[in-house]
Structure formats: C-alpha cells, structure tokens
Motif scaffolding. Structure first.
Motif, PDB file in Angstrom:
ATOM      1  N   TYR A  97     -20.840   3.820  31.985  1.00  0.00           N
ATOM      2  CA  TYR A  97     -20.330   2.461  32.105  1.00  0.00           C
ATOM      3  C   TYR A  97     -20.140   2.091  33.570  1.00  0.00           C
ATOM      4  O   TYR A  97     -20.570   1.028  34.024  1.00  0.00           O
ATOM      5  CB  TYR A  97     -19.008   2.355  31.333  1.00  0.00           C
ATOM      6  N   MET A  98     -19.533   3.003  34.351  1.00  0.00           N
ATOM      7  CA  MET A  98     -19.317   2.720  35.779  1.00  0.00           C
ATOM      8  C   MET A  98     -20.645   2.552  36.502  1.00  0.00           C
ATOM      9  O   MET A  98     -20.811   1.662  37.335  1.00  0.00           O
ATOM     10  CB  MET A  98     -18.482   3.841  36.413  1.00  0.00           C
ATOM     11  N   ALA A  99     -21.613   3.402  36.169  1.00  0.00           N
ATOM     12  CA  ALA A  99     -22.930   3.274  36.797  1.00  0.00           C
ATOM     13  C   ALA A  99     -23.557   1.939  36.434  1.00  0.00           C
ATOM     14  O   ALA A  99     -24.183   1.280  37.284  1.00  0.00           O
ATOM     15  CB  ALA A  99     -23.835   4.430  36.366  1.00  0.00           C
ATOM     16  N   ALA A 100     -23.350   1.504  35.175  1.00  0.00           N
ATOM     17  CA  ALA A 100     -23.920   0.232  34.746  1.00  0.00           C
ATOM     18  C   ALA A 100     -23.327  -0.927  35.552  1.00  0.00           C
ATOM     19  O   ALA A 100     -24.040  -1.842  35.967  1.00  0.00           O
ATOM     20  CB  ALA A 100     -23.674   0.021  33.253  1.00  0.00           C
ATOM     21  N   GLY A 126     -10.949  11.721  37.567  1.00  0.00           N
ATOM     22  CA  GLY A 126     -11.467  12.277  36.332  1.00  0.00           C
ATOM     23  C   GLY A 126     -10.916  11.685  35.054  1.00  0.00           C
ATOM     24  O   GLY A 126     -11.166  12.201  33.967  1.00  0.00           O
ATOM     25  N   VAL A 127     -10.153  10.584  35.141  1.00  0.00           N
ATOM     26  CA  VAL A 127      -9.640   9.979  33.915  1.00  0.00           C
ATOM     27  C   VAL A 127     -10.746   9.162  33.256  1.00  0.00           C
ATOM     28  O   VAL A 127     -11.309   8.269  33.862  1.00  0.00           O
ATOM     29  CB  VAL A 127      -8.438   9.061  34.214  1.00  0.00           C
ATOM     30  N   VAL A 163      -8.648   6.062  24.028  1.00  0.00           N
ATOM     31  CA  VAL A 163      -9.815   6.787  23.552  1.00  0.00           C
ATOM     32  C   VAL A 163     -10.542   7.372  24.755  1.00  0.00           C
ATOM     33  O   VAL A 163     -10.671   6.717  25.794  1.00  0.00           O
ATOM     34  CB  VAL A 163     -10.734   5.877  22.697  1.00  0.00           C
ATOM     35  N   ASP A 164     -10.921   8.633  24.634  1.00  0.00           N
ATOM     36  CA  ASP A 164     -11.581   9.297  25.762  1.00  0.00           C
ATOM     37  C   ASP A 164     -13.084   9.070  25.662  1.00  0.00           C
ATOM     38  O   ASP A 164     -13.734   9.550  24.741  1.00  0.00           O
ATOM     39  CB  ASP A 164     -11.263  10.802  25.736  1.00  0.00           C
ATOM     40  N   LEU A 165     -13.631   8.304  26.620  1.00  0.00           N
ATOM     41  CA  LEU A 165     -15.055   7.990  26.571  1.00  0.00           C
ATOM     42  C   LEU A 165     -15.933   9.102  27.140  1.00  0.00           C
ATOM     43  O   LEU A 165     -17.135   9.083  26.974  1.00  0.00           O
ATOM     44  CB  LEU A 165     -15.330   6.692  27.326  1.00  0.00           C
ATOM     45  N   GLY A 166     -15.297  10.060  27.899  1.00  0.00           N
ATOM     46  CA  GLY A 166     -16.095  11.149  28.457  1.00  0.00           C
ATOM     47  C   GLY A 166     -17.203  10.650  29.354  1.00  0.00           C
ATOM     48  O   GLY A 166     -16.994   9.740  30.164  1.00  0.00           O
ATOM     49  N   TRP A 167     -18.404  11.199  29.179  1.00  0.00           N
ATOM     50  CA  TRP A 167     -19.499  10.828  30.093  1.00  0.00           C
ATOM     51  C   TRP A 167     -19.915   9.381  29.910  1.00  0.00           C
ATOM     52  O   TRP A 167     -20.499   8.769  30.799  1.00  0.00           O
ATOM     53  CB  TRP A 167     -20.686  11.766  29.920  1.00  0.00           C
ATOM     54  N   LEU A 168     -19.600   8.784  28.747  1.00  0.00           N
ATOM     55  CA  LEU A 168     -19.926   7.374  28.543  1.00  0.00           C
ATOM     56  C   LEU A 168     -19.233   6.502  29.584  1.00  0.00           C
ATOM     57  O   LEU A 168     -19.760   5.480  30.000  1.00  0.00           O
ATOM     58  CB  LEU A 168     -19.493   6.927  27.145  1.00  0.00           C
TER      59      LEU A 168
END
Lengths: 462, 462
Positions: A217-220, A190-191, A208-213
């Motif tokens: 990014y990982m999906a991309a 969850g990091v 910086v906390d990217l949250g759902w972004l």
C-alpha cells in the motif's frame, strides 16, 4: 528570454528577505531555539536561493541541451527545461541543514537533570512543548530515510529528463525511490496494523495487521503521487501551482493538530510537525519556480519536479501516517488518472502529447484530439464513447456515415475546455486551481467532520 | 566498441554468480542471519548488475552526448563517458537494501526476554557476537547519514560531468556532500575529543577537545579524498584500480579488528564492521567497472566515479573513526597532490590536460610537458626547477641560451615515465598500482607496529 540576471529591484528584495531570514535563524540559536521558526526562516532562504539559481543557471542548462519549445505560444522560443532539479537540490540541502534544529537539544535536555527524577519531567516537556517542540532522537532515522527517498527520486528524475526513459519504466521510478523509506520503516517502526472502521469492527476487531500488504500500500502511494502530478501537466505553471496548493492544504490539515485546535499533548503532534518541517521549504522552492514557470513561462519544470513534488507528499503522508487524508487532497489528480486510463491502457488511441491544442489565430487553447484514423473504435467502446459524449464528458467528431473519427484527449485539462470553451492558458490553469482548492477543502471537511462516524478518534476527540 | 550486449559465456557466469549470491542471501534469512555473509552476497549481485548495466547502457549514454575520445590510442574511437554513475547508483541501491540485515534483529532480540534479567544478557550478546553481529539501533542514523552523503556526491558528480563545472568550484563539491554526514555526526554523536600522542600528554592531557576544528578536519578529509583520486587520473583503469586497492587495504585493516586478531569484544569492532559493510559492495561495483575500463578501455569512468570513490573512503574513515589510518593508505595520492601543487596554484604553467603524451609512432606513453613559451620562469622558481631536474624529480628542456623552455607536467604518472622511460599505458598503470600497494602495506605496518610508541591503545593491546 535572455534576462539571466536579476533586476535591481529583485536583488534588493531578495537580499532583504535573506537578511531577515538569517536574522531570525541566528535568533533561534539563542535560548532553546524554535524549530518551527527556524523552518520558516530556512524556507525563506530556500525561496531566495532557488529564485537566484533558476535565473542564473538558465543559460547553462540551455547550453547542455536541457531546453524545450513552448508549443502554446505564437513565438515558440526555446526556454530552459528541467529547472525543477535546481529547486529539488536546494530543497534537499535545506532539509539537511535543518536537522540540528528539531533534533539537537533532545539529548542535552533529557540528560541535563544529572540522573535525578527531573530528567523524566524534562523529557516529557521536550516532547510536548508546542513551538519549542523537539523530536525524540529515534525519529532521526525516519527523517533521514525521508531525505534519502527524496534524493533517490531526484537522481532518477534527472536520469529520466536526461535519457527520456520509456513511459512504462518511468511509472515505476518512484517505487525505487520509496525503497529507503520502506526499509527504514521496516527496521525502525514496523507497525503494519491499521484501525478498522467502526461498522467493520465487529467482524475484524479494532486493529487489523496488514503485514506485507501495508508495504505494498505504501509503495502504491509512492508510485501514485508522483505519477498523478506528472500526468496532470502540460500547460504553464500547472505542475507547480497544483503542488503548492496541495502543500498548503496539507499544512492546513497539520495545523489542526497543533494548539489551540487540539487537546494537548496529542499522539499525532509529532507526525504533523514532521510534515510541516518537510512542507515549508517545499513551498519556498516551489514559489520561486512558479514565478518563473507561470504563464508566460520563462522556464520548464521537467519531470524531475513532478516526481520530486509527488514524493514529498508521499513521504509526508506515509511517515506522518495520514495517507488516507493525503488521498483526499488528490481528488482532481485521481479523477484525471481515472479519466485518462482508457488512453493510458490504449483502449482508445493515445497520441504522444495530450496537452491542449494552441490556436495561433485566437491565441487560445482548444481541446486536443485523438484520431481514430486507422480504424473506428470497436462496438462496445464506441457505445461508451457516445454515452460520455452525450453526458458532455468528452467531445466526439463524426464523419458523414455517423462513425466516430475523433475524440478529445482524456485529460481534465481538455475536459475543462470542452465544458467552458477555448480560453487562454493562464485562465485554464486558474480554473483547475480553483477546482483543486474546492475539492481539497471538501476533502478536509469530510476528513474532520465525517470521519468520526467511521473511526473512533480524531484530533478533536481523542 | 559496438558490443553492447553480453556474450553467451558472460551471461552464463553472471547468472551463475547471481544465483549463488541469491541462494546465500536467502539462506541468511533462516536462523539469525549473518550481516557479513549477506553483505558479501549483495556485493556479488552488485558486481553482476553493474557489469550488465555498463554494457547495456553504453549506447544510451553515447546518444545523449556522454562520450569521449581516448587520446592515448592510435584509433581514437568514441566510447561512453561517466559510466561511474551507473556503478554509484547500483552501489547506493545495494547499501540501502542491505539496511535490514545489520539492524533488524537488534530490537527483536533485545526485547524477547519478556522483561526479565535475560534481556541484558541478550543485548550484550547481540552487540558483541562476531559474524552474527548486529548493530545497536542508534547506529542507524549514522549509517543513513553515510548513504545521504554518498548520494549527494553522486548528484553533484553527475552535475559536474554534465555541466563541466569550473575547476575552482569543483574542488569544493565534496564539501557540500559532507554536510549530511557532519550534521548527523553533530546531533547524533558529537564527540570532538581526540587522543593526544603520549609524548604530548604531559602538556595537553590525555584527550583534547578540538570543538569546531574537528568538523573542519572532517570536512578537509572529505574534500581531500575525492579530489586526490580525481587528479591521479587520466590513463585507462587508473582511477578504478587505485580505488579498489585502497578499499582492499582498508578491508585488511578492518579485519585486524575482528576475531581472531583482536581481543573480544573490542570497542572498535562496530566501526570496522561499518566500514566492511560499506566497502564490500564498493569493491563489487568497482570490479565490474574495472573490467570495462582497464586498458584498452571500453568506457570512461567520469568525475562522478572519482568523487564517489573518494567519498566512500572519507565516509568510512570519518564515521569509523580511523581517518589517520585512512591517510596512511593515501600516500601516493598525497604525494601526487603535493607534487602537483605548483601547477595547481599556477606557480608554473598548467595546461588543460596533464595526462602523459601518447606517441602514435611507438604506441607508448611519454611524459607530457608544460611550456614556458610566453616567458621563462622567475629566478627563484627556475632555481628550484633546476634542482628538481638534477634530482630527477622532473625533466626540463632548455634552449640554446640555457633558459628553461619546458618542464614535464607535475604528476606522478609523468614522473614515473621520467624515471622508467616510455612505456605502454597498462604497464604504467600496473607500476603505479605496485607503488600504491607497497606504500599502503608500509602504512599499515607503521599503523599497527609503531603506533603504540605514540598512542597507548591499539587492536592488539587494549
């Protein structure tokens, strides 16, 4: 192509290899056992199994219609298709069987102290020994999620090879496969914070906390890696050999985080061992496939292989937390995807197949072309095309009126042929592999020499 | 059979169902969330998805050759085969997406106490609340290993449906699929001790450690469940409906371990919630399949479904630690396997297909037969056959010399027809479902009323 059995010499050396690997594996059961050695031995076995299965199953695949014609040969014989599925299944079996090696002793060793203070010492030891390294048990969920994602991509890849999914849907198949990995990442780790480059830290802070972004990014990454391998394809051996090269360079990068290159214990050691454990058997099964798929190919690999290979890299990069480094090794693939995009987005015509054209008279490959038969390109597009033609980044054909009638297809395979002239299929593959290697090594140098200018920490300076 | 779209009324009620499920699901995100409710909602969605996909993909499956003729109909039209694969893929997706519901809040809730003593309280609460129950995080590996095993069985089942694996190899496919589950069991849990029945405790002690035998036992369960469903098959709807019945009775058994039937907190609560979470979506996708596979069938389920269904039960029984109870619900399947064994081991002739014979004149099913055409049975076998014939456990045909020329095939489907005479396909299926229900309920009564005679503990008496 009727040789579906193994020759005597092949049988002999595969048996020797297997026996040696089994011996090494049996040896790891004595004493503490060494996951890295076990992984090497299992990869050897994976190679031998895949080699035999690819040979034995050729006929079976052809019988159920999994076959294709090699268009770049004078004799267009039919050969088995989708053989990458065999490799993928062997690979999955091997990484599952491997589980007890890095995970088993953790609990045992960590509790054998009988409740006294030694326990803490032992745990420390268990987690930081090098070759003898064992993963903490909490890493098991992350390992299993990797296996799950790879299995899903294999199931979807097989469905694609079987049903010939439309191009538009195809691109998103790896996204489905990434779901298990992302979900387990969500519940288990969850990091979503990333380190900010030094020049920007005064504005954004250190993290910086990217949250759902971050999940996007990982999906991309998971969508890009498989598809980029899938579009840099079409000539004998190119899919497998580029994957093996990427895997080897990832291994090189991983080994930089192990002794003696890196101060001991390094926080990234676990992630890189994780990556090594997933890459070694991948190289094993891929080598077996390459021996059958290299020019002149005796089998085709199928989309399954491209998805599977790309997903292995995505999984390793994401769960190992070095996705930026991963992308540095994908420079030719990124270039090819960018170069292809005008055709993929139908700004200029895109024929069904864009692989180089085989000239049966010379036996050499030539750039294939897309024709503007129906209508010449729009003004601005024509302008750009003419500029690229001038820069030798593609080759145009004109009619008497000076209008563009044809362009070479926008893949770096065709571009290579534009640059260096017609050549034999294996020469073209070797050329691109050299390119891949040069780009990859450059990428790694950038990563490890120059990264300290923008980030504070590295394997060489914690 | 050209109806590949949904009718308006179907579209309407599937949309309504989906909307309701999505609403419920969205609601579980508020507050603490309730995994059991989320599981129900996801199962509703799984039903709707499977229903649509089975309808939409029929043509695609037929086009690539996944089709078969229904032999028990007057008009032997071709219908899509292997539709169970669609259900299995939807199921896998759903149980993966479900992961955050039971697992996410565990860590958050357990650490929110800020380091003071409340933490322990909260953890306790988290682990023993009923509907609000969350799994301890360590259970994640076990859940993931279940998903892995199910994925492997789906991959192998698809390969079987595609390549028509030989019967002898087929039997062992589920053993491969059990590997991930057994390996994770080994590294993660590793308990191989079983409780000894009371009468034997004076000899063996309270617990006996079975060691590797316990793994062999689990592998045997994993081999038996899928194959036993696969051989009690052949008429419309029978594979799916028997699986749904078994799943429902397992759910009934699970609910006995939840409030208000069982003293609170019970050590087996976790295992039975685990089982419920895996069974609910299974029932969802299976119902969607049953609606298409029930007499007169519009699709076939394929071996993939039988393997998949059997493996769901094996996984649930093994990881839930109630494999003995599971076997009590498999009584008809066990009887069928035992009854079939003389043919499976080729003591008497075994034709390629043993499903009941369709009489086109009456439209009814009759027992199919195996012929001793080449040679009459050996003396001892003939003796046993005559005895069984006398007991009405099969029906023989004799020639003028009194020698046995034919026997009905040894499946309980044929036996049922021997007992009750020719009947329509759906009547036969219903008959067997009644048998399955009666046996299952009896099994559960035995388990919960009589088990205390031989074991000390149960859900009703800890």
């Amino acid at each position: 192509m009727t040789a579906t059995g193994l020759t005597t010499s092949e049988t002999l050396w595969l048996l020797t290899l297997s026996a040696a690997c089994i011996g090494i594996l049996a040896n790891t059961f004595q004493g503490d056992g060494e996951p890295l050695i076990a992984s090497l031995a299992l990869s050897g076995l994976a190679f031998a199994f895949s080699f035999c299965l690819i040979r034995w199953l050729g006929d079976v695949f052809m019988r159920v219609g999994l076959k294709g014609r090699d268009m770049a040969k004078t004799r267009r014989v039919e050969i088995p298709e989708t053989m990458g599925a065999v490799c993928a299944v062997v690979y999955l079996l091997v990484i599952i069987v491997f589980i007890p090696f890095p995970f088993y002793k953790d609990i045992v060793a960590a509790t054998s102290g009988g409740g006294n203070r030694d326990v803490v010492m032992e745990l420390q030891q268990v987690e930081t020994g090098r070759l003898l390294h064992r993963f903490p048990h909490s890493k098991l969920a992350s390992y299993l999620s990797a296996v799950l994602s790879l299995q899903v991509v294999v199931i979807l890849g097989m469905a694609d090879d079987l049903f010939d999914v439309r191009w538009r849907h195809k691109v998103l198949l790896p996204a489905f496969a990434a779901i298990p990995m992302l979900i387990v990442y969500f519940v288990d780790f969850g990091v979503t914070k990333v380190v900010v480059p030094l020049p920007l830290q005064s504005y954004l802070g250190e993290l910086v906390d990217l949250g759902w972004l971050y999940y996007a990014y990982m999906a991309a990454i998971a969508i890009f890696c498989p598809n980029s391998i899938n579009i840099l394809a079409g000539i004998n051996g190119i899919e497998v050999s580029q994957s093996i090269l990427i895997a080897l360079m990832l291994l090189l990068n991983d080994s930089l985080y192990l002794s003696p290159f890196t101060p001991y214990p390094h926080p990234a050691t676990d992630s890189h061992l994780f990556s090594i454990y997933l890459l070694l058997p991948f190289i094993g099964v891929s080598l077996a496939l390459l021996l059958h798929n290299w020019y002149p190919a005796k089998v085709f690999v199928g989309d399954t292989y491209c998805y599977f290979a790309g997903m292995v890299f995505a999984v390793v990069g994401i769960l190992g937390h070095f996705s930026k480094t991963l992308l540095l090794l994908f420079i030719p693939q990124i270039a090819n995807a960018a170069y292809s995009s005008p055709q993929l987005f139908h700004l200029i015509p895109c024929p069904r197949h864009r692989l180089p054209h085989f000239n049966p008279r010379t036996g050499l490959l030539e750039p294939s072309t897309a024709s503007f038969a129906s209508s010449p390109p729009a003004k601005p597009i024509a302008l750009v095309l003419r500029l690229l033609h001038r820069l030798r980044l593609l080759r145009l054909t004109f009619n008497d009126a000076g209008e563009i009638t044809e362009t070479t297809n926008l893949t770096i395979l065709n571009l290579w042929l534009v640059w260096w002239g017609p050549m034999r299929e294996d020469k073209l593959a070797i050329g691109l592999l050299v390119l891949q290697t040069v780009c990859g090594v450059l990428g790694l140098v950038i990563r490890h020499r120059l990264a300290l200018w923008v980030f504070r920490e590295d394997n060489l300076a914690v």
